[in-house]
Design a protein around this motif. Structure first.
Motif, short mmCIF file in Angstrom:
data_model
loop_
_atom_site.label_atom_id
_atom_site.label_comp_id
_atom_site.label_asym_id
_atom_site.label_seq_id
_atom_site.Cartn_x
_atom_site.Cartn_y
_atom_site.Cartn_z
N ALA A 31 31.99 35.09 38.85
CA ALA A 31 32.44 36.32 39.51
C ALA A 31 31.38 36.74 40.51
O ALA A 31 30.55 37.58 40.24
CB ALA A 31 32.66 37.42 38.48
N ARG A 32 31.43 36.13 41.68
CA ARG A 32 30.47 36.52 42.70
C ARG A 32 31.08 37.59 43.58
O ARG A 32 30.40 38.49 44.06
CB ARG A 32 30.09 35.31 43.55
CG ARG A 32 29.36 35.72 44.81
CD ARG A 32 28.81 34.54 45.55
NE ARG A 32 27.65 34.00 44.87
CZ ARG A 32 27.00 32.93 45.29
NH1 ARG A 32 27.40 32.28 46.36
NH2 ARG A 32 25.95 32.49 44.64
N SER A 33 32.39 37.50 43.80
CA SER A 33 33.03 38.45 44.71
C SER A 33 33.03 39.84 44.10
O SER A 33 33.07 40.02 42.89
CB SER A 33 34.47 38.02 44.97
OG SER A 33 35.17 37.96 43.75
N GLU A 34 32.99 40.80 45.00
CA GLU A 34 33.02 42.21 44.60
C GLU A 34 34.23 42.47 43.68
O GLU A 34 34.11 43.13 42.66
CB GLU A 34 33.12 43.04 45.89
CG GLU A 34 33.31 44.52 45.70
CD GLU A 34 32.03 45.23 45.29
OE1 GLU A 34 30.95 44.61 45.39
OE2 GLU A 34 32.12 46.39 44.87
N ARG A 35 35.38 41.91 44.05
CA ARG A 35 36.58 42.24 43.27
C ARG A 35 36.50 41.69 41.85
O ARG A 35 36.94 42.33 40.90
CB ARG A 35 37.83 41.74 44.00
CG ARG A 35 38.07 42.59 45.24
CD ARG A 35 39.27 42.13 46.00
NE ARG A 35 40.52 42.41 45.31
CZ ARG A 35 41.70 41.98 45.75
NH1 ARG A 35 41.77 41.26 46.84
NH2 ARG A 35 42.79 42.27 45.10
N MET A 36 35.97 40.48 41.70
CA MET A 36 35.84 39.93 40.35
C MET A 36 34.76 40.65 39.56
O MET A 36 34.85 40.81 38.36
CB MET A 36 35.56 38.42 40.40
CG MET A 36 36.78 37.58 40.65
SD MET A 36 38.13 37.91 39.50
CE MET A 36 37.50 37.20 37.98
N ARG A 37 33.73 41.09 40.28
CA ARG A 37 32.68 41.84 39.58
C ARG A 37 33.24 43.16 39.04
O ARG A 37 32.91 43.59 37.95
CB ARG A 37 31.49 42.07 40.52
CG ARG A 37 30.66 40.79 40.69
CD ARG A 37 29.88 40.79 41.98
NE ARG A 37 28.95 41.89 42.08
CZ ARG A 37 27.67 41.84 41.69
NH1 ARG A 37 27.19 40.76 41.16
NH2 ARG A 37 26.89 42.87 41.84
N ARG A 38 34.12 43.76 39.82
CA ARG A 38 34.78 44.98 39.34
C ARG A 38 35.60 44.68 38.09
O ARG A 38 35.63 45.47 37.15
CB ARG A 38 35.71 45.55 40.41
CG ARG A 38 35.01 46.01 41.62
CD ARG A 38 34.94 47.54 41.67
NE ARG A 38 34.00 47.92 42.69
CZ ARG A 38 32.99 48.75 42.54
NH1 ARG A 38 32.79 49.33 41.37
NH2 ARG A 38 32.17 49.00 43.51
N VAL A 39 36.30 43.54 38.12
CA VAL A 39 37.11 43.18 36.96
C VAL A 39 36.22 43.07 35.72
O VAL A 39 36.53 43.64 34.67
CB VAL A 39 37.86 41.84 37.20
CG1 VAL A 39 38.43 41.30 35.91
CG2 VAL A 39 38.96 42.03 38.24
N THR B 93 25.42 44.72 38.47
CA THR B 93 24.71 43.52 38.05
C THR B 93 24.23 43.66 36.61
O THR B 93 24.34 42.73 35.81
CB THR B 93 23.51 43.26 38.97
OG1 THR B 93 23.99 43.31 40.31
CG2 THR B 93 22.87 41.92 38.70
N ALA B 94 23.72 44.84 36.27
CA ALA B 94 23.22 45.05 34.92
C ALA B 94 24.35 44.96 33.90
O ALA B 94 24.24 44.31 32.86
CB ALA B 94 22.53 46.41 34.83
N GLU B 95 25.48 45.61 34.21
CA GLU B 95 26.63 45.60 33.32
C GLU B 95 27.10 44.17 33.07
O GLU B 95 27.38 43.76 31.96
CB GLU B 95 27.80 46.36 33.97
CG GLU B 95 27.77 47.83 33.70
CD GLU B 95 28.09 48.12 32.24
OE1 GLU B 95 29.26 48.00 31.88
OE2 GLU B 95 27.16 48.43 31.48
N ILE B 96 27.18 43.41 34.19
CA ILE B 96 27.69 42.05 34.08
C ILE B 96 26.72 41.18 33.31
O ILE B 96 27.10 40.36 32.50
CB ILE B 96 28.02 41.49 35.47
CG1 ILE B 96 29.27 42.22 35.97
CG2 ILE B 96 28.25 40.00 35.45
CD1 ILE B 96 29.52 42.09 37.44
N GLY B 97 25.44 41.44 33.54
CA GLY B 97 24.42 40.70 32.79
C GLY B 97 24.57 40.96 31.30
O GLY B 97 24.51 40.05 30.48
N ARG B 98 24.82 42.22 30.97
CA ARG B 98 24.98 42.59 29.56
C ARG B 98 26.20 41.88 28.97
O ARG B 98 26.15 41.29 27.90
CB ARG B 98 25.17 44.11 29.46
CG ARG B 98 24.97 44.68 28.08
CD ARG B 98 25.11 46.19 28.11
NE ARG B 98 26.46 46.63 28.42
CZ ARG B 98 27.45 46.68 27.54
NH1 ARG B 98 27.24 46.37 26.30
NH2 ARG B 98 28.66 47.08 27.91
#
Ligand SMILES: Nc1ncnc2c1ncn2[C@@H]1O[C@H](COP(=O)(O)OP(=O)(O)OP(=O)(O)O)[C@@H](O)[C@H]1O
Ligand SMILES: [Mg+2]
Length: 453
Positions: free
Chosen positions: A146-154, A125-130
């Motif tokens: 990107a709510r899904s785990e897989r998109m968050r990984r992307v 969450t922090a990385e994506i926020g950044r």
């Protein structure tokens, strides 16, 4: 370095000791607090990565304490420890912002696992926020859903690799967002103030593509009235996206390989090589390995470009993203068409969730645009979603009860397929409690285990 700083709040000294020992042996730094005051002092003293809080403290409710700690440490994941049989409070805790709960007595491994998961989730969450902050400064790229785990990984990979210059290889079905991700990489990189150039290698015939990419000298071929600069030169110091790389003709592949190896190329009809400094991103919806096998794609080039592979999952494999994407397209289209549309009816949303989306995010976007254009109400109703598909299903009308049962059954199957039999995920998608979902499954004699693995 410890793996994370944890705060454990419990009025049971023995339990505190056991938890602290366990977690310390796993390399966490643990601070213990026996009551709310000690906990509050601890968080004002130093930041914590996670808190584990007993629901029933001597003179306090653990959920309330969690909310107070969150005022000082917003975003700190909290795990609530509940007594056996207090499922309602557990649910309440989650609603009010706990990451998860553990029922006493719990297994040490379960605790370790949940702690690890919570920390990993927070890191993401922090990385994506950044990343979103970074991107939001430019354009409105914070719109990437990107709510899904897989998109968050992307997105996590995007943040990690943005700053270096390695070649990125984006693979995904048509409409999954390959160009969106390529732009995000560019905007998150140090090249963000330089050009981003996108070329579709499938759109031009061979000779035109060659001169479009590399430029040409005046008189290089009939019609070359003046010299032209070529897209690689235009992307100098920036990023170039070569889309549909699988369609790049072999002759051009050779020249492209040279750019990757030597950062040099010859314009069409040119005698002297030009130097370029570009970050290369390639995208494809084809299986390049197959093309290599058929000698339609150079093997050496394949290995050169296959440095950082990113796979974009098709939309049907990340249905959790559908509601958020739909809402965001609704807002965008509504603004563009100056129509005030508030949202989707539940039946319309269900239709969106149940569709297969062969055209992925683009198809979803087009469907929403159609619905917004057609609607006369401020809520999008079911019949405006994918109307052509609707007409195709010309079944005889069943009695309502039978129709409802049939729908329910196929809906449940679809839910379990999407979540691979994970009841918690299925319940979350359906907006039901797990217990209610179990009841429904039983009614339809559906076994979630059949969908696992
Ligand atoms: N995660 C996302 N969040 C918001 N919008 C998205 C997302 N992914 C894709 N889109 C939107 O969906 C549409 C298709 O995306 P994009 O053009 O990047 O797909 P593509 O994979 O390059 O497709 P093609 O293979 O057809 O070229 C665009 O309008 C884009 O803005
Ligand atoms: Mg594209």
């Amino acid at each position: 370095m410890p793996k994370g700083k944890l705060l454990v709040v419990d009025d049971d000294r023995n339990l505190l000791k056991i938890i602290a020992m366990r977690l310390e042996s796993l390399d966490y730094e643990v601070t213990v607090a026996r009551n709310d005051r000690e906990a509050q002092e601890a968080v004002t003293d130093q930041p914590f990565d996670l808190a584990i809080i007993d629901l029933q403290l001597e003179n306090r409710n653990g959920i309330e304490l969690m909310e107070e700690l969150h005022l000082v440490c917003p975003g700190m994941p909290a795990i609530i420890l509940t007594a056996h049989g207090s499922i309602e409070s557990a649910v309440e805790a989650m609603k009010r912002g706990a990451y998860t709960y553990l029922t006493k007595p719990f297994d040490a491994r379960e605790l370790a696992l949940q702690v690890e998961r919570a920390l990993e989730n927070r890191r993401l969450t922090a990385e994506i926020g950044r990343l979103k902050g970074l991107l939001a400064e430019r354009y409105d790229f914070a719109n990437i859903v990107a709510r899904s785990e897989r998109m968050r990984r992307v997105l996590e990979v995007v943040t990690r690799i943005a700053e270096n210059d390695s070649t990125v290889y984006i693979h995904g079905e048509s409409g999954t967002g390959k160009e969106v991700i390529a732009r995000a990489i560019h905007l998150a990189s140090g090249r963000r103030d330089k050009p981003f150039v996108a070329v579709n290698c499938a759109a031009l015939p061979e000779t035109l593509l060659e001169s479009a990419l590399f430029g040409h000298e005046k008189g290089a071929f009939t019609g070359a009235i003046r010299a032209s600069k070529g897209l690689f030169s235009q992307a100098h110091e920036g990023t170039i996206l070569l889309d549909e790389i699988g369609d790049m003709p072999l002759s051009i592949q050779a020249k492209f390989l040279r750019i990757l190896q030597e950062r040099q190329f010859y314009p069409v009809g040119g005698e002297r090589p030009l130097e370029v400094d570009v970050r290369v991103i390639v995208a494809t919806n084809k299986n390049l390995e197959e093309l290599v096998g058929q000698s339609l794609f150079r093997e050496d080039l394949y290995y050169r470009i296959h440095v950082i592979p990113i796979t974009l999952p098709p939309l049907r494999e990340r249905a959790e993203d559908i509601p958020l994407l739909a809402e965001s397209f609704l807002k965008k289209c509504g603004d563009q068409m100056k129509k005030k549309v508030k949202g989707f009816s539940p039946a319309a949303m269900q239709r969106l969730m149940l569709h297969d989306w062969p055209g992925n995010v683009r198809e979803l976007e087009n469907s929403i645009e159609y619905a917004v254009a057609m609607t006369t109400q401020d809520v999008i109703t079911e019949e405006l979603i994918l109307p052509s598909k609707r007409i195709a299903v010309q079944e005889p009308v069943k009695p309502l009860k039978a129709a409802r049962d049939a729908f329910e059954s196929s809906y449940l199957v679809r839910l379990l397929e999407l979540t691979r039999g994970n009841i918690s995920a299925a319940a979350a998608l359906a907006g039901k409690y797990r217990a209610d979902l179990y009841t429904l499954l039983k009614k339809h004699r559906i076994n979630p285990d059949d969908f696992k693995g």
